[in-house]
Scaffold this motif. Structure first.
Motif, PDB file in Angstrom:
ATOM      1  N   GLN A   1       0.826  -1.209   0.000  1.00 36.92           N
ATOM      2  CA  GLN A   1       0.000   0.000   0.000  1.00 36.92           C
ATOM      3  C   GLN A   1       0.864   1.264   0.000  1.00 36.92           C
ATOM      4  O   GLN A   1       0.506   2.253  -0.645  1.00 36.92           O
ATOM      5  CB  GLN A   1      -0.959   0.004   1.196  1.00 36.92           C
TER       6      GLN A   1
ATOM      7  N   ARG B   1       1.902   1.702  -3.549  1.00 36.54           N
ATOM      8  CA  ARG B   1       0.795   2.256  -4.351  1.00 36.54           C
ATOM      9  C   ARG B   1       0.613   3.735  -4.070  1.00 36.54           C
ATOM     10  O   ARG B   1       0.390   4.534  -4.989  1.00 36.54           O
ATOM     11  CB  ARG B   1      -0.506   1.527  -4.034  1.00 36.54           C
ATOM     12  N   LEU B   2       0.695   4.113  -2.800  1.00 37.85           N
ATOM     13  CA  LEU B   2       0.556   5.518  -2.419  1.00 37.85           C
ATOM     14  C   LEU B   2       1.645   6.355  -3.072  1.00 37.85           C
ATOM     15  O   LEU B   2       1.386   7.439  -3.609  1.00 37.85           O
ATOM     16  CB  LEU B   2       0.605   5.663  -0.900  1.00 37.85           C
ATOM     17  N   ASN B   3       2.858   5.848  -3.060  1.00 33.21           N
ATOM     18  CA  ASN B   3       3.976   6.556  -3.681  1.00 33.21           C
ATOM     19  C   ASN B   3       3.756   6.713  -5.181  1.00 33.21           C
ATOM     20  O   ASN B   3       3.996   7.787  -5.746  1.00 33.21           O
ATOM     21  CB  ASN B   3       5.280   5.811  -3.396  1.00 33.21           C
ATOM     22  N   ASP B   4       3.296   5.659  -5.846  1.00 34.25           N
ATOM     23  CA  ASP B   4       3.006   5.729  -7.282  1.00 34.25           C
ATOM     24  C   ASP B   4       1.913   6.760  -7.569  1.00 34.25           C
ATOM     25  O   ASP B   4       2.025   7.558  -8.505  1.00 34.25           O
ATOM     26  CB  ASP B   4       2.570   4.368  -7.825  1.00 34.25           C
ATOM     27  N   ASN B   5       0.856   6.730  -6.776  1.00 35.24           N
ATOM     28  CA  ASN B   5      -0.244   7.672  -6.982  1.00 35.24           C
ATOM     29  C   ASN B   5       0.192   9.112  -6.736  1.00 35.24           C
ATOM     30  O   ASN B   5      -0.220  10.016  -7.460  1.00 35.24           O
ATOM     31  CB  ASN B   5      -1.433   7.313  -6.088  1.00 35.24           C
ATOM     32  N   LEU B   6       1.010   9.332  -5.731  1.00 29.02           N
ATOM     33  CA  LEU B   6       1.514  10.679  -5.480  1.00 29.02           C
ATOM     34  C   LEU B   6       2.391  11.158  -6.632  1.00 29.02           C
ATOM     35  O   LEU B   6       2.335  12.327  -7.018  1.00 29.02           O
ATOM     36  CB  LEU B   6       2.305  10.734  -4.167  1.00 29.02           C
TER      37      LEU B   6
ATOM     38  N   ARG C   1       2.064  10.288  -9.777  1.00 31.35           N
ATOM     39  CA  ARG C   1       1.151  10.649 -10.867  1.00 31.35           C
ATOM     40  C   ARG C   1       0.466  11.978 -10.583  1.00 31.35           C
ATOM     41  O   ARG C   1       0.259  12.797 -11.488  1.00 31.35           O
ATOM     42  CB  ARG C   1       0.107   9.558 -11.065  1.00 31.35           C
ATOM     43  N   LEU C   2       0.102  12.196  -9.328  1.00 36.78           N
ATOM     44  CA  LEU C   2      -0.554  13.441  -8.947  1.00 36.78           C
ATOM     45  C   LEU C   2       0.373  14.642  -9.159  1.00 36.78           C
ATOM     46  O   LEU C   2      -0.068  15.689  -9.632  1.00 36.78           O
ATOM     47  CB  LEU C   2      -1.002  13.370  -7.482  1.00 36.78           C
TER      48      LEU C   2
END
Length: 67
Positions: free
Chosen positions: A26, A29-34, A36-37
């Motif tokens: 998780q 995933r959080l790092n990947d989403n950040l 992209r953001l």
């Protein structure tokens, strides 16, 4: 302290075999989403910067006709 170490207990085994790997996934995933953001935010900032640079604001000049 007597008794088994935490990793030797059922709860400890569950923590190290299930909970910790899930936490690590998780966090990934959080790092990947950040990431992209950040890319999207930079694109929006660049679009706003480009659009404000392209916009020509009329300057106000006083009329040459007197009162």
């Amino acid at each position: 302290m007597s008794g088994p170490a935490f990793f030797q207990t059922y709860m400890g085994q569950r923590f190290f075999e299930t909970t910790m790997p899930q936490l690590v996934r998780q966090l990934g995933r959080l790092n990947d989403n950040l990431g992209r953001l950040v890319v999207v935010a930079e694109q929006l900032a660049n679009q706003k910067g480009a659009s404000s640079a392209e916009t020509v604001h009329p300057t106000t000049t006083e009329d040459s006709e007197g009162p």
